[in-house]
Design a protein around this motif. Structure first.
Motif, short mmCIF file in Angstrom:
data_model
loop_
_atom_site.label_atom_id
_atom_site.label_comp_id
_atom_site.label_asym_id
_atom_site.label_seq_id
_atom_site.Cartn_x
_atom_site.Cartn_y
_atom_site.Cartn_z
N ALA A 165 0.84 -1.30 -0.19
CA ALA A 165 0.00 -0.02 0.00
C ALA A 165 0.83 1.19 0.08
O ALA A 165 1.83 1.37 0.80
N GLN A 166 0.67 2.07 -0.83
CA GLN A 166 1.23 3.35 -0.99
C GLN A 166 0.74 4.35 -0.30
O GLN A 166 -0.43 4.83 -0.40
N ARG A 167 1.55 5.36 0.23
CA ARG A 167 1.29 6.67 0.90
C ARG A 167 0.15 6.61 2.05
O ARG A 167 -0.76 7.57 2.02
N THR A 168 0.19 5.57 3.01
CA THR A 168 -0.78 5.44 4.08
C THR A 168 -0.28 6.69 4.96
O THR A 168 0.86 6.78 5.15
N TRP A 169 -1.30 7.23 5.35
CA TRP A 169 -0.95 8.48 6.37
C TRP A 169 -1.79 8.24 7.63
O TRP A 169 -3.11 8.13 7.81
N VAL A 170 -1.04 7.84 8.84
CA VAL A 170 -1.56 7.31 10.01
C VAL A 170 -1.15 8.40 10.94
O VAL A 170 -0.27 8.76 11.54
N HIS A 171 -2.34 9.53 11.55
CA HIS A 171 -2.17 10.47 12.48
C HIS A 171 -3.28 10.46 13.49
O HIS A 171 -4.21 10.42 13.12
N HIS A 172 -2.63 11.18 14.42
CA HIS A 172 -3.52 11.60 15.59
C HIS A 172 -4.66 10.52 16.24
O HIS A 172 -5.73 10.61 16.44
N ASN A 173 -4.06 9.23 16.01
CA ASN A 173 -4.69 8.04 16.79
C ASN A 173 -3.98 7.66 18.04
O ASN A 173 -2.91 8.21 18.33
N TYR A 174 -5.00 7.20 18.82
CA TYR A 174 -4.92 6.70 20.25
C TYR A 174 -4.63 5.09 20.16
O TYR A 174 -5.56 4.46 20.19
N PHE A 175 -3.51 4.71 20.58
CA PHE A 175 -2.99 3.08 20.49
C PHE A 175 -2.91 3.05 22.08
O PHE A 175 -1.72 3.43 22.65
N PRO A 435 4.47 16.59 25.23
CA PRO A 435 4.05 15.35 24.95
C PRO A 435 2.48 15.10 24.75
O PRO A 435 1.72 15.97 25.36
N LEU A 436 1.92 14.27 23.74
CA LEU A 436 0.55 14.25 23.41
C LEU A 436 0.05 13.56 24.78
O LEU A 436 0.55 12.75 25.41
N THR A 437 -1.26 13.85 24.82
CA THR A 437 -2.02 13.35 26.03
C THR A 437 -3.28 12.64 25.13
O THR A 437 -3.45 12.84 23.94
N PRO A 438 -4.20 11.88 25.87
CA PRO A 438 -5.52 11.27 25.23
C PRO A 438 -6.35 12.48 24.74
O PRO A 438 -7.18 12.26 23.71
N ALA A 439 -6.16 13.71 25.18
CA ALA A 439 -7.03 14.96 24.83
C ALA A 439 -6.52 15.21 23.39
O ALA A 439 -7.30 15.96 22.75
N ASP A 440 -5.34 15.06 22.92
CA ASP A 440 -4.89 15.36 21.70
C ASP A 440 -5.10 14.44 20.65
O ASP A 440 -4.80 15.00 19.26
N VAL A 441 -5.45 13.29 20.76
CA VAL A 441 -5.58 12.09 19.77
C VAL A 441 -7.00 11.41 19.99
O VAL A 441 -7.53 11.71 20.98
N GLY A 442 -7.15 10.56 19.20
CA GLY A 442 -8.32 9.71 18.94
C GLY A 442 -9.74 10.47 18.66
O GLY A 442 -9.73 11.49 18.34
N VAL A 443 -10.94 9.60 19.01
CA VAL A 443 -12.13 10.00 18.68
C VAL A 443 -12.72 11.32 18.95
O VAL A 443 -13.31 12.09 18.08
N SER A 444 -12.35 11.99 20.00
CA SER A 444 -12.89 13.25 20.60
C SER A 444 -12.04 14.42 20.48
O SER A 444 -12.26 15.48 20.85
N ALA A 445 -10.75 14.25 19.82
CA ALA A 445 -9.85 15.05 19.87
C ALA A 445 -10.34 16.33 18.79
O ALA A 445 -11.02 15.88 17.78
N PRO A 446 -9.52 17.31 18.82
CA PRO A 446 -10.01 18.54 17.81
C PRO A 446 -9.51 18.11 16.65
O PRO A 446 -8.46 17.35 16.24
#
Length: 446
Positions: A165-175, A435-446
């Motif tokens: 797969a080409q050019r996958t962009w993975v960003h602002h996720n919470y693992f 450092p990123l926190t859960p407020a910065d990433v995931g479903v409810s982040a801006p």
């Protein structure tokens, strides 16, 4: 009066337009049966919204139309505990706001290019990957991957036979919270496979938070070439950023707490990373069980021509060392890094390794190398966000060695001015990174 043929034709056209059904921009549906019907009749640009509630797709919901959005009524409100979506040969489809619980997973096949998966939750144990990406130009953003205890990865990037797969962009996720206890097979992200290692994926993995990534020693496992892993935060995790296979990958500007970076393969650049580890092994030069891996090899490739530069490494014990294997790193560079902590030997490199050391600052213990460093206090001070930065008068300011033209910014990222400072931080009175926190990433982040 007899009307002209042109007038009659215009009147007929107007009549047909008035009588034609309007296609709403948003179509709301109550259940999966209605959802399938709405998708079947969808027009490009439509947003199809599934009502909140728990839904079971005993038959896959087939996506056959391009350039549509399929969304939950509210992010996290529409839950699949079994089944889900099946993509056809479509382009530009967005999946937004769902929860995939239970056995429910999602796969984007090669023919579904330009898909976006956003503000969706993949929770609990699954068979295989929670999300599989096999198509080009897929965006995976603002999702939450959580609470796995079994073998399998949160996100797998793959591709059709003979390609990746080409050019996958993975960003602002919470693992979050992968607690699988097996020896391997529990990565948060696996980019490629060993048999795809020489293929260039051009993926970007950035601005993601990994917390309790304990399903594997590799939180991010890169098994492909020409990718960028940058500006992520890893904390409370045994998982490292690992360049397991592939070449010419970049690891830049990540904030790692209790984690680290390990690499195999050739021509990587590892720079501007901040690693604070209460133990050792911030940077691991992975030794090889072969000098160069073939296209299908699963063995460890010796690192050749890897540059590790402008990082800030804080810890105790051997902060920089090797794995245990046969072939030593060859023609690598370790330059302009700050190492601070306490150790009888900060750098332990195996006999036979060829590494060029220059411009490093090492403070708080024995360097473990004979040249290429100064033993001076870098004068690091902890900022309001908990990061150790250069302070006024630091000997790291404008004293780097050599030329590294690609290092044009620091870990904030702010521009490096004049001769770059040693370490991940370019001295400035206005620090901006945290450092990123859960407020910065995931479903409810801006």
């Amino acid at each position: 009066m007899i009307r002209s043929l042109a007038a009659v034709g215009a009147a007929a056209l107007l009549s047909s337009l008035v009588q034609a059904p309007a296609h709403a921009a948003v179509v709301s549906v109550p259940d999966v049966t209605a959802l399938q019907a709405a998708i079947n009749s969808a027009r490009a640009g439509q947003r199809i919204v599934l009502a909140n509630g728990v839904h079971r797709a005993d038959k896959p919901i087939k996506i056959t139309k391009s350039k549509i959005t399929i969304a939950a009524e509210q992010a996290g409100g529409a839950v699949f505990n079994a089944g889900g979506f099946e993509f056809g040969a479509v382009r530009g489809v967005t999946i937004e706001g769902f929860v995939f619980n239970g056995t429910s997973t999602l796969s984007v096949p090669a023919e579904a290019e330009g898909t976006r998966i956003t503000r969706t939750t993949f929770d609990g144990d699954k068979s295989g990957a929670s999300l599989t990406v096999g198509a080009d130009d897929v965006q995976v953003d603002h999702n939450t991957f959580s609470n796995r205890t079994n073998e399998g990865v949160y996100l797998q990037v793959t591709g059709p036979d003979g390609a990746i797969a080409q050019r996958t962009w993975v960003h602002h996720n919470y693992f979050y919270n992968h607690s699988y206890t097996g020896l391997n097979g529990g990565e948060s992200i696996r980019l490629g496979y060993s048999y795809k290692q020489q293929l260039s994926a051009y993926a970007v993995i950035e601005h993601n938070l990994f917390d309790k990534a304990n399903g594997d020693s590799e939180a991010i496992s890169v098994k492909a070439s020409d990718n960028s892993v940058r500006f992520n935060t890893i904390r409370n995790s045994k998982g490292y950023i690992v360049l397991r296979h592939g070449h010419r990958n970049t690891v830049e500007g990540n904030l790692l707490f209790g984690s680290g970076i390990r690499f195999h393969g050739n021509d990587h650049k590892v720079f501007n990373n901040y690693v604070e580890n209460s133990g050792d092994r911030a940077i691991v030069f992975g030794k090889g069980s072969e000098t160069d891996s073939g296209p299908t090899s699963k063995l460890h490739d010796r690192p050749d021509r890897v540059t590790v530069a402008f990082n800030t490494l804080v810890g105790t014990g051997a902060v920089v060392d090797n794995d245990t294997d046969t072939y030593a790193p060859k023609d690598c560079v370790f330059a302009n890094n700050v190492i601070k902590g306490s150790s009888s030997k900060f750098i332990e490199m195996m006999s036979g390794a060829t590494v060029k050391y220059e411009g490093n600052i090492i403070w708080g213990g024995s360097a473990g190398i004979s040249s290429g460093y100064r033993s001076v206090d870098p004068k690091l001070v902890r900022d309001a966000n908990g990061l150790l930065r250069l302070s006024s008068g630091s000997p790291a300011i404008e004293t780097s060695a050599g030329t590294y033209s690609y290092v044009t910014r620091d870990f904030d990222p702010q521009s490096r001015v004049g001769k770059p400072d040693v370490g991940a931080d370019e001295y400035s009175s206005s620090s901006v990174r945290k450092p990123l926190t859960p407020a910065d990433v995931g479903v409810s982040a801006p």
